[in-house]
Motif scaffolding. Structure first.
Motif, mmCIF file in Angstrom:
data_model
loop_
_atom_site.group_PDB
_atom_site.id
_atom_site.type_symbol
_atom_site.label_atom_id
_atom_site.label_comp_id
_atom_site.label_asym_id
_atom_site.label_seq_id
_atom_site.Cartn_x
_atom_site.Cartn_y
_atom_site.Cartn_z
ATOM 1 N N THR A 8 0.838 -1.203 0.000
ATOM 2 C CA THR A 8 0.000 0.000 0.000
ATOM 3 C C THR A 8 0.877 1.258 0.000
ATOM 4 O OG1 THR A 8 -1.629 -1.215 1.270
ATOM 5 C CG2 THR A 8 -1.877 1.173 1.240
ATOM 6 N N LEU A 9 1.921 1.251 0.835
ATOM 7 C CA LEU A 9 2.754 2.457 0.935
ATOM 8 C C LEU A 9 3.554 2.699 -0.342
ATOM 9 C CD1 LEU A 9 4.025 2.446 4.641
ATOM 10 C CD2 LEU A 9 1.883 3.284 3.686
ATOM 11 N N ARG A 10 3.852 1.610 -1.033
ATOM 12 C CA ARG A 10 4.599 1.765 -2.304
ATOM 13 C C ARG A 10 3.831 2.604 -3.324
ATOM 14 N NH1 ARG A 10 7.918 -2.201 -5.073
ATOM 15 N NH2 ARG A 10 6.044 -2.870 -6.162
ATOM 16 N N SER A 11 2.502 2.592 -3.193
ATOM 17 C CA SER A 11 1.721 3.332 -4.195
ATOM 18 C C SER A 11 1.362 4.751 -3.730
ATOM 19 C CB SER A 11 0.465 2.540 -4.565
ATOM 20 O OG SER A 11 -0.294 2.345 -3.397
ATOM 21 N N VAL A 12 1.890 5.145 -2.566
ATOM 22 C CA VAL A 12 1.631 6.515 -2.077
ATOM 23 C C VAL A 12 2.459 7.512 -2.890
ATOM 24 C CG1 VAL A 12 2.099 8.053 -0.095
ATOM 25 C CG2 VAL A 12 0.982 5.833 0.265
ATOM 26 N N ASN A 13 1.882 8.677 -3.164
ATOM 27 C CA ASN A 13 2.630 9.720 -3.879
ATOM 28 C C ASN A 13 3.607 10.420 -2.955
ATOM 29 O OD1 ASN A 13 1.604 9.529 -6.443
ATOM 30 N ND2 ASN A 13 -0.211 10.756 -5.907
ATOM 31 N N ALA A 14 4.866 10.526 -3.404
ATOM 32 C CA ALA A 14 5.867 11.197 -2.570
ATOM 33 C C ALA A 14 5.710 12.709 -2.679
ATOM 34 C CB ALA A 14 7.258 10.786 -2.980
#
Ligand SMILES: Nc1ncnc2c1ncn2[C@@H]1O[C@H](COP(=O)(O)OP(=O)(O)OP(=O)(O)O)[C@@H](O)[C@H]1O
Ligand SMILES: [Mg+2]
Length: 284
Positions: free
Chosen positions: A278-284
């Motif tokens: 899930t966190l991998r797909s968060v926008n930085a």
């Protein structure tokens, strides 16, 4: 303040073997009967940790845990006696998760690097859980992000089936504790049994704290001063979920999935691996 105690001789000898000769000791921390030094010699550095007084059983269990965990490039030696226990580990010159998020907290820069550290921490916990272990005391300062992967520190309470924690274990840092674990401690269930699911709560709480610089629970809104409560009073409030989550949202896209974990009942929590995805797909 008392004088900083001196490091156990035998531990210094272990550090000297690792560091290629005589070492210089610098003090790192000294609290609750546990003292940590950085030992630096001609070819490297090691961490020496000694436990005295109330710290003896805590450091003794860390020595046992390190032995059982069998991390050959981490654990260098340890000893357990009645009045003194110590461990020597390799020194990892690397930022903690807390430090990886510092630019995010202070300037809102460095989001990509921080997010990647968050995912790395989730992966490290996924691997640990996959090997049948739970760290049981995850905190922003208990993971170091080295070039060759995340190293977990302070494994006194690390748990696997059959390696039950002693009676003094109270679930790790209360601010980051899963409600069901707080509840079981509250009713006096022994041994306190950590679980991967409870650790995923602490993982999300750790990352939340790294993002906001604040504990996940909004104590002022609940009208409480956590420092004025005993640990067991605070655990009771954690257990009944009566304290709302902090409303500060400096990074909503990252906090939203963390919020879901922190509010989820135990059975609906993701695994550490699912949280990583899930966190991998968060926008930085
Ligand atoms: N192997 C290591 N490599 C690098 N830094 C280390 C290492 N071991 C300990 N440290 C540093 O020392 C600090 C204290 O270590 P640790 O958490 O194991 O001790 P502690 O007595 O439990 O301290 P605390 O009460 O703060 O948790 C760590 O947060 C870290 O900054
Ligand atoms: Mg610690």
């Amino acid at each position: 303040m008392g004088e900083f105690p001196s490091a156990p001789e035998e531990a210094v000898e272990v550090a000297e073997r690792e560091c290629g000769g005589s070492v210089q000791l610098s003090e790192v921390t000294d609290r609750r009967g546990s003292t940590v030094w950085k030992a630096t010699g001609p070819s490297g550095s090691a961490a020496i940790k000694s436990g005295t007084g109330n710290g003896v059983p805590v450091t003794a269990r860390e020595a046992e845990a390190l032995h059982l965990l069998d991390w050959p490039d981490h654990f260098l030696g340890g000893s357990v006696g009645k009045d003194l226990a110590w461990v020597v580990t390799r020194w990892f010159d690397a930022p903690s998760t807390w430090e990886m998020f510092r630019p995010v907290r202070e300037t809102k820069d460095g989001r990509e690097r921080a997010l990647s550290a968050a995912v790395d921490l989730c992966h490290a916990i996924t691997d640990l859980h996959g090997s049948g272990w739970v760290h049981s005391d995850l905190q922003p300062e208990h993971a170091l992000h080295t070039d060759t992967g995340v190293r977990l520190l302070d494994v006194s309470w690390a748990w696997c089936e059959g390696f039950e924690p002693p009676d003094i274990f109270r679930g790790g840092m209360t601010h980051l504790l899963a409600p069901e674990l707080a509840a079981s401690i509250g009713v006096g269930i022994q041994p306190v049994t950590p679980s991967p699911a409870a650790e995923v709560h602490s993982l999300a709480a750790t990352l939340w704290t790294c993002v906001t610089g604040r504990w996940p629970l909004d104590y002022p809104t609940a009208g409480i001063d956590p420092k004025a409560l005993t640990p067991s009073q605070l655990r009771a409030r954690v257990a009944n979920r009566s304290i709302p989550l902090d409303s500060a949202t400096p990074w909503p896209e990252l906090q939203e999935p963390l919020r879901e974990v922190l509010l989820a009942p135990r059975r609906q929590r993701p695994t550490a691996g699912e949280l990583a995805e899930t966190l991998r797909s968060v926008n930085a």
